[in-house]
Design an enzyme around this catalytic site. Sequence first.
Site, mmCIF file in Angstrom:
data_model
loop_
_atom_site.group_PDB
_atom_site.id
_atom_site.type_symbol
_atom_site.label_atom_id
_atom_site.label_comp_id
_atom_site.label_asym_id
_atom_site.label_seq_id
_atom_site.Cartn_x
_atom_site.Cartn_y
_atom_site.Cartn_z
ATOM 1 N N THR A 194 0.858 -1.192 0.000
ATOM 2 C CA THR A 194 0.000 0.000 0.000
ATOM 3 C C THR A 194 0.887 1.232 0.000
ATOM 4 O O THR A 194 2.049 1.162 0.409
ATOM 5 C CB THR A 194 -0.890 0.044 1.253
ATOM 6 O OG1 THR A 194 -0.014 0.009 2.388
ATOM 7 C CG2 THR A 194 -1.832 -1.119 1.319
ATOM 8 N N GLU A 339 -5.984 -3.037 -1.368
ATOM 9 C CA GLU A 339 -6.453 -4.179 -0.586
ATOM 10 C C GLU A 339 -7.623 -4.901 -1.244
ATOM 11 O O GLU A 339 -8.070 -5.943 -0.777
ATOM 12 C CB GLU A 339 -6.882 -3.711 0.814
ATOM 13 C CG GLU A 339 -5.741 -3.259 1.716
ATOM 14 C CD GLU A 339 -5.375 -1.795 1.557
ATOM 15 O OE1 GLU A 339 -5.677 -1.215 0.499
ATOM 16 O OE2 GLU A 339 -4.794 -1.232 2.495
ATOM 17 N N LYS A 447 -13.583 18.223 10.577
ATOM 18 C CA LYS A 447 -14.567 18.163 11.673
ATOM 19 C C LYS A 447 -14.806 19.594 12.149
ATOM 20 O O LYS A 447 -13.977 20.175 12.833
ATOM 21 C CB LYS A 447 -14.046 17.285 12.799
ATOM 22 C CG LYS A 447 -13.566 15.920 12.274
ATOM 23 C CD LYS A 447 -14.137 14.757 13.050
ATOM 24 C CE LYS A 447 -13.932 13.448 12.303
ATOM 25 N NZ LYS A 447 -12.571 12.986 12.160
ATOM 26 N N TRP A 452 -19.300 16.821 10.177
ATOM 27 C CA TRP A 452 -18.273 16.485 9.190
ATOM 28 C C TRP A 452 -18.467 17.268 7.897
ATOM 29 O O TRP A 452 -19.585 17.401 7.411
ATOM 30 C CB TRP A 452 -18.354 14.997 8.820
ATOM 31 C CG TRP A 452 -17.904 14.079 9.895
ATOM 32 C CD1 TRP A 452 -17.501 14.431 11.146
ATOM 33 C CD2 TRP A 452 -17.818 12.655 9.814
ATOM 34 N NE1 TRP A 452 -17.156 13.308 11.865
ATOM 35 C CE2 TRP A 452 -17.342 12.206 11.068
ATOM 36 C CE3 TRP A 452 -18.069 11.716 8.825
ATOM 37 C CZ2 TRP A 452 -17.130 10.855 11.346
ATOM 38 C CZ3 TRP A 452 -17.868 10.382 9.101
ATOM 39 C CH2 TRP A 452 -17.391 9.950 10.352
HETATM 40 P P1 AMP Z 1 -4.829 2.852 -3.209
HETATM 41 O O1 AMP Z 1 -4.832 1.657 -2.362
HETATM 42 O O2 AMP Z 1 -3.517 3.575 -3.220
HETATM 43 O O3 AMP Z 1 -5.311 2.564 -4.574
HETATM 44 O O4 AMP Z 1 -5.838 3.890 -2.562
HETATM 45 C C1 AMP Z 1 -7.159 3.535 -2.289
HETATM 46 C C2 AMP Z 1 -7.918 4.752 -1.842
HETATM 47 O O5 AMP Z 1 -8.034 5.693 -2.908
HETATM 48 C C3 AMP Z 1 -9.342 4.456 -1.455
HETATM 49 O O6 AMP Z 1 -9.454 3.926 -0.170
HETATM 50 C C4 AMP Z 1 -9.984 5.831 -1.593
HETATM 51 O O7 AMP Z 1 -9.696 6.657 -0.479
HETATM 52 C C5 AMP Z 1 -9.256 6.409 -2.775
HETATM 53 N N1 AMP Z 1 -10.066 6.224 -3.982
HETATM 54 C C6 AMP Z 1 -9.968 5.266 -4.911
HETATM 55 N N2 AMP Z 1 -10.875 5.461 -5.896
HETATM 56 C C7 AMP Z 1 -11.570 6.569 -5.573
HETATM 57 C C8 AMP Z 1 -12.647 7.291 -6.177
HETATM 58 N N3 AMP Z 1 -13.182 6.948 -7.336
HETATM 59 N N4 AMP Z 1 -13.121 8.373 -5.518
HETATM 60 C C9 AMP Z 1 -12.612 8.772 -4.342
HETATM 61 N N5 AMP Z 1 -11.576 8.144 -3.738
HETATM 62 C C10 AMP Z 1 -11.067 7.061 -4.336
#
Ligand code: AMP
Length: 550
Positions: A194, A339, A447, A452
């Site tokens: 990650t 994940e 916040k 929120w």
């Molecule tokens: P990653 O594991 O680096 O791909 O990041 C995942 C995170 O990216 C998710 O938990 C979201 O917070 C954000 N994310 C992914 N797709 C979107 C989307 N379409 N809109 C808003 N946030 C997103």
Amino acid sequence: MVQYPQSPLMGRMMSQPLLISSLIHHADRYYPTTEIVSRRVEGDIHRYTYRDCHRRSRQLANALKKLGVVMGDRIATLAWNGYRHLEAYYGVSGSGAVLHTINPRLHPEQVAYIANHAEDQYLMFDMTFLPVIEAVAAHCKTIKGFIALCDRDRMPADSKIANLMCYEELIAAESDQYEWPLFDENSASSLCYTSGTTGNPKGALYSHRSTLLHSYASALPDALNVSARDVVLPVVPMFHVNAWGLPYSVMLTGAKIVFPGPALDGKSLYELFEQEKVTFSAGVPTVWLGLLTYVGQNKLTFSSFKRTVIGGSACPPAMMKTLRHDYGVEVVHAWGMTEMSPLGTSCTLLAKHENLPEEQKQAKLEKQGRAIFGVDMKIVDDDGKELPWDGKTYGNLLVKGPWVVDGYFKSEGGDVLENGWFPTGDVAVIDDEGYLQITDRSKDVIKSGGEWIGTIDLENIAVAHPAVLQAACIGVAHPKWDERPLLVVVKKPGADVSKEELIQFYEGKIAKWWTPDDVVFAEALPLGATGKILKNKIRETYRDYKLPTA
Ligand code: AMP
């Protein structure tokens, strides 16, 4: 892994494990002449077919065997999207080893940390990343050799890297006779850490089964909708959640694939889109920004581009509208995470939406969409109580499914599940038709006075202003309200807008108390290794910022 009871009467279907090697076997057998086109690090365009890719992947599998690689060994890559990387996807995983894709944009210290944590045995890299390898090689304790993804004549003459090998030489020495082994489909196939904005990165360890199921599901018409008639250009890197599974789903469907290599600027992408007649692409919003700016400035149009999936962070509605209305490109907004392999939801309309007025259709399409079959989701309050799907109640988003992690590699971070559900760290609302809308990362939510404020909405409004290129909204300390929103804006080149005009721009678009208290202008926003805006960096920069209302 949970064991389930067996029925006294088991079905009489062939027991065939779901293995990654079956994808390339299928592509070779049914789409032997379908092309794989790559812009190489060397600068030229390389083209060959699924049959060629299969042959070279088998040669790689033989080479790995000779190097002593056995099932479960981790083989790392530090590479762009290209055909040799694709051969690693199949040669490594297909032979039972585990493909560990490392994000080359990480700091070298993090690269070394990840390689050591994964206990990588070999590392394959594109020559672009030679300086990274030179910086980390001595610190990677388990790596027995580094394989440069190039021809002999491109190898560095005087490298100090111990046991540096040439990929082309390595595989040229091998036969292409290789039987892909059969083994338990739950065996690990690939590993992706990650982004780790807080703490050390943690590894999501995918299995053959999870990868195959994700490939089936992500190719569905309401998800990525990939078919044998498509020409797919994944802008999303193969080091970021397996390019959202596209290197697998193209083999499953027989689509032609086009790899952009290191050239991700608007001009290079546009040329490749046009030359190769790309119909479908996928990437994070920041990539489309570059492409759309280039296309807009040069008054160009797309001749074949029909559909794109945008995810990884929220797709600004303004960008979606430009693609849809100015260029006739269908935008599928998708949400997922490392994940989750990564696909969780995708946004397409239902038949009953067909006759809705355009603004209502657009409003629906701006959401992150419905769960694709296999993924289940729910929103809960801080006590874990499930919240209603009414389109307005915010909650913590939890998911489960056969391609969602049940813990991290080496159990890093301990037991992460909450009663069998994976907490995503995202805050969302779900409407009565099951459309998910992400309002924020839980750590980015502002916040204000116990309520929120979701920053995604505030950023989407800002980037809809014609003078705004990029925007990020963060919470800044406030003596009365705890936190209030501060908007950080990058203007479009040559455009101008004042603070007051921007604040005015929010009027009527959002509850008054959500309006940012102040606006600051920046030259650029910090981007993380996967092209996402780094909110934590921006928060650090403006930690002591005094709001005019404070
Ligand atoms: P990653 O594991 O680096 O791909 O990041 C995942 C995170 O990216 C998710 O938990 C979201 O917070 C954000 N994310 C992914 N797709 C979107 C989307 N379409 N809109 C808003 N946030 C997103």
